[in-house]
Write an enzyme that holds these catalytic residues in place. Structure first.
Site, PDB file in Angstrom:
ATOM      1  N   ARG A   1      41.354 -23.550   4.579  1.00 46.23           N
ATOM      2  CA  ARG A   1      39.934 -23.301   4.631  1.00 46.23           C
ATOM      3  C   ARG A   1      39.513 -22.712   3.273  1.00 46.23           C
ATOM      4  NH1 ARG A   1      38.228 -22.203  10.946  1.00 46.23           N
ATOM      5  NH2 ARG A   1      38.291 -24.443  11.700  1.00 46.23           N
TER       6      ARG A   1
ATOM      7  N   LYS B   1      43.033 -26.756  26.215  1.00 47.87           N
ATOM      8  CA  LYS B   1      42.045 -27.049  27.368  1.00 47.87           C
ATOM      9  C   LYS B   1      41.554 -28.368  27.225  1.00 47.87           C
ATOM     10  CE  LYS B   1      40.050 -22.594  27.942  1.00 47.87           C
ATOM     11  NZ  LYS B   1      38.954 -21.844  27.906  1.00 47.87           N
TER      12      LYS B   1
ATOM     13  N   GLY C   1      42.138 -26.286  13.691  1.00 50.73           N
ATOM     14  CA  GLY C   1      42.998 -25.399  13.015  1.00 50.73           C
ATOM     15  C   GLY C   1      44.427 -25.637  13.406  1.00 50.73           C
TER      16      GLY C   1
ATOM     17  N   GLY D   1      35.871 -27.455  16.191  1.00 49.39           N
ATOM     18  CA  GLY D   1      34.902 -27.873  17.189  1.00 49.39           C
ATOM     19  C   GLY D   1      33.796 -28.575  16.514  1.00 49.39           C
TER      20      GLY D   1
HETATM   21  C1  3PG Z   1      36.305 -22.787  13.991  1.00 43.81           C
HETATM   22  O1  3PG Z   1      37.553 -22.247  13.823  1.00 43.81           O
HETATM   23  O2  3PG Z   1      36.329 -23.904  14.517  1.00 43.81           O
HETATM   24  C2  3PG Z   1      35.324 -22.335  13.123  1.00 43.81           C
HETATM   25  O3  3PG Z   1      35.586 -21.275  12.438  1.00 43.81           O
HETATM   26  C3  3PG Z   1      34.223 -22.069  14.299  1.00 43.81           C
HETATM   27  O4  3PG Z   1      34.553 -20.659  15.012  1.00 43.81           O
HETATM   28  P1  3PG Z   1      33.923 -20.347  16.557  1.00 43.81           P
HETATM   29  O5  3PG Z   1      34.372 -21.556  17.200  1.00 43.81           O
HETATM   30  O6  3PG Z   1      34.626 -18.956  16.790  1.00 43.81           O
HETATM   31  O7  3PG Z   1      32.372 -20.562  16.400  1.00 43.81           O
END
Ligand code: 3PG
Length: 390
Positions: free
Chosen positions: A36, A192, A338, A361
């Site tokens: 990232r 999950k 990730g 997400g």
């Molecule tokens: C992620 O890792 O998907 C983004 O950085 C968003 O993080 P979050 O789900 O804690 O909002």
């Protein structure tokens, strides 16, 4: 989408606020994967080259919004990494007043999730952020599904807002998926299922085949009344999982790797022969390899979520088998998330993947067809400025 881009603006002498997603995995304070950060560099370098002064914003993890720095979630390791990559010093502060007064060329604000009002998209915080810059650049694709002060609220508090190079690249690649050639194979793993139910339902409509692994597959197997021992499951969603498995294009492993604990050596078993003491830690590579034809005939492959506990070498073979089949297929391949980026890095197939999305997400929301609030705010802003010009 009609969005303004960084290159539409003259940056010399301007204070540019850049929202990036540098939410990187940390192990004992060390950054475990720099993807990232690396992917954010073209935008940072462009701003500096064009004479802009940067205020860089990111979140890291999910700290308490106390207004105080919590060391565990500090962006110090990110700043150190960026300083090395850019070969320049960066001034880190958690004080918005200091940002306002400072003439530093490159400031990084401490984790924006320390600031009260970030997650609730409080206009007070958005206004404060907006008052610190001439131009706001949104480049945090991975956070574009969050309606927070630093991702959407601030857009309405600045004269100029646009996207950076990373979001542009993400949108181009994801638009490619919308026109994806069939057959489409989606591989979905991870722990999950509850957070991915609506996604899975949407994907069963769009994809030709949907291969499930990880905790998601465990829950689906459990929902069919199969003994899954002490495996990771979410029994609260058994009814939905059961319905999903009945769809023709959903593939569930028939062989898995089990062990008594993650410290023990795995055994490969048929899913119908688990005992109560067994715990599923991976999908069998034999099962994955039995799907070789699906992978080789696919024109598009989308992958999110590892097949098992891939961080442990002894439970990485299912994930490795998926990675190898994707690497040897001719399909246009896209991965996101990730853990999936870490898995692809560990299995050594990074160079064979056509596109790696930095989003977790956000990537999944996009696949499901949901709109991303940060991009909607930017689009609205771009349309407003177009109307003002005419
Ligand atoms: C992620 O890792 O998907 C983004 O950085 C968003 O993080 P979050 O789900 O804690 O909002």
């Amino acid at each position: 989408m009609q969005l303004k881009h960084l290159t539409d603006h003259q940056l010399s002498g301007k204070r540019v606020m850049l929202r990036s997603d540098m939410n990187v995995p940390l192990k004992e304070g060390i950054i475990a994967n720099e993807e990232r950060i690396d992917r954010s560099l073209p935008t940072i370098e462009h701003i500096l080259r064009e004479g802009g002064r940067i205020v860089l914003i990111s979140h890291l993890g999910r700290p308490q919004e106390t207004g105080k720095v919590q060391e565990e979630f500090s962006l110090k390791p990110v700043v150190k990494c960026l300083e090395e990559k850019l070969n320049r010093s960066i001034y880190l502060t958690d004080d918005l007043d200091v940002v306002k007064e400072s003439s530093e060329e490159f400031i990084m604000l401490e984790n924006i999730r320390f600031f009260k009002g970030e997650k609730s998209n409080d206009p007070n915080l958005s206004n404060k952020l907006g008052s610190l810059c001439d131009i706001f650049v949104m480049d945090a694709f991975a956070t574009s599904h969050r309606e927070h002060a630093s991702t959407t609220g601030v857009v309405n508090c600045v004269d100029h807002a646009c996207i950076g190079f990373l979001i542009k690249e993400e949108l181009e690649a994801l638009e490619h998926i919308e026109r994806a050639k069939r057959p489409i194979l989606v591989v979905l793993g991870g722990a999950k299922i509850s957070t991915k139910l609506s996604l899975i339902n949407a994907l069963t409509e769009k994809a030709d085949h949907l291969l499930l692994g990880g905790g998601i597959a465990n829950t689906c197997l459990g929902s069919q009344g199969i003994e899954i021992g002490s495996s990771l499951i979410e029994s609260s969603v058994y009814p939905e999982a059961k319905q999903m498995v009945e769809k023709d294009n959903v593939l569930l492993p028939d062989r898995v790797l089990v062990a008594r604990s993650k410290e023990s050596e795995p055994r490969e078993v048929d899913v119908n022969s688990l005992t109560r003491e067994d715990c599923i830690f991976d999908v069998s590579p034999l099962y994955i390899n039995s799907l070789e034809e699906l992978f080789s005939k696919a024109e598009t492959i989308i992958w999110n979520g590892p097949m098992g506990l891939f961080e442990e070498d002894r439970f990485c073979s299912g994930t490795q088998a998926v990675a190898d089949l994707i690497a040897s297929s001719k399909a246009y391949s896209v991965i996101g998330g990730g853990d999936t980026i870490s898995a692809v890095t560990k299995t050594g197939v990074v160079d064979s993947i056509n596109y790696i999305s930095t989003g977790g997400g956000a990537f999944l929301n996009y696949l499901e067809g949901k709109s991303l609030p940060a991009l909607l705010a930017l689009e609205k802003k771009a349309l407003e400025s177009l109307n003002d010009e005419t």
